[in-house]
Write a protein that holds these residues in place. Sequence first.
Motif: not given
Length: 470
Positions: A458-461, A425-429, A317-318
């Motif tokens: 969240k953009v799945d990393f 892990g911080a990736a986001n739109y 998942t990560r």
Amino acid sequence: MKTPEARRLASLLATAVLLSSGSAALADFVPVPLPDPKIPGYHFPENEATILKWVADSSVTDPTASAAADNQIYLHGWGIWASLTAETDQTENGQKLRVFETWLTPQDITAASQAGKNESLLKLPRGSRPVLEEFRQLKHHKGKDPHLEAAGTATVLGFVKYDPTAADHIMKQGLLQKSVLDQLLSYGADEIPVFPVTGLALKPVFQVIKKSDLVDGRYYQLPVWPGPPSTPQQWGSTTWPASVWIDVKDGGSGKGEIDKAPKKDGSSRTDATTYPVSSLINFKLNPDQAGALKAKGAAEGDYAILVAMHVSGREITRWTWQTFWWTPTPANPLAPSSDAIAKARPVQIKAPAANYAMSIAYTTELPSPPYVGGDNKGNSIYAYNPWLEAGFGPSDLPDSIPGTYNGQPVQNNYGVQSNCMSCHGAANYNPNNVSTAPDYSGDRYISLGDPRFSGTLKVDFLWSLPGNAK
Ligand code: HEC
């Protein structure tokens, strides 16, 4: 983090890439699925439960350790590397393409979706090797940091790539379209549809060898990673004191020796500090690529040598995170690689792919914190690439928080204290510029349920999705 200028620049550059890649004759070639390298004990995709057990049992708290579980993790990283770098039977310029070279870039996917080619993505005729781009990760902070400024304007370039199954997922779900990401967010989604377990994403990094940089018409001075600094600081390639010499005419007997006091005119060079260009994964610039790099002085036929590659897979998942860089000492690579990692490299990997060091992170701290509700108390795990993250300082990693390393309190706010999984892990739109949205950081725990994501998608990393969405 997302200044209007940075966005405008990124979109201008992306447009230029699309325009230029459409100009020359397109080779007819197809993305190759990840092959099985037939390495005993290596299996892809591996079960999430199995990988989590390796992580739980691993002993990376002691950097010299090589318990069975650590070796499983190392072998897994090498297995992926073996498959990615395997040669296919497709060729360009008389040179065989390696598996990763056949994969799709965000620009390929956007071009295909704009042309309405949903069904035939894998058969899409296109120029095989994409135009090399400056990296967003570096570009993003341009003007703030002299080391990064230097890295960004030098000829260290590359592109993002996805394996066919990840590319297919992006295409079918429209994940490189802002309208789709906006729609998900406005109808209440907090995350994009996650990738299939076979999904892989890459960031290969090339150094272009321009003719004007050659000494005696053949030798190129390549800086070599000196290992981590004794006190954390910005440690990008412009600060590395030693070099090796790469011979574009393929001579040189280099077997680990480096030039400790290199002279620009090549007078310090010896045969033992010279390495053949074929000891690195390389290709020659095609007319499109040369055209796009004309302003930097590159020409058709110049070599692009693979100095580094980031690789991430959705088996857990990560995601799993492994990174590779060329080294003159593949059997004894410097940290953040190790002798134990080198020892785990299977014999199926041959030169030039065998001449790369690996750093690997399947968690952010040990003991490994849970997906949700963990904390930052474990021992920090550092994993980074000398060519990409070592130059980062505190202003590049604004969401860093203090942690612990080998029993000592540490700030974890330099690139040499970073961990792929923490930053990704911080990736986001974040189209609405929510001010709490997670940003880049050094090694730290980040919960999948972190409330700071609220109002973002969240953009799945994968930072490359919001970075390249049109
Ligand atoms: C400081 C933050 C940061 C760190 C640390 C970091 N990355 Fe990235 N990474 C990014 C950003 C931002 C991008 C998007 C680049 C682009 O769009 O061109 C990216 C892109 C990538 C990609 C391409 C796919 C994607 O969308 O993410 C891979 C694969 C990748 N990184 C792997 C790694 C690995 C492996 C490490 C550790 C060795 C690492 N990264 C460390 C920020 C980071």
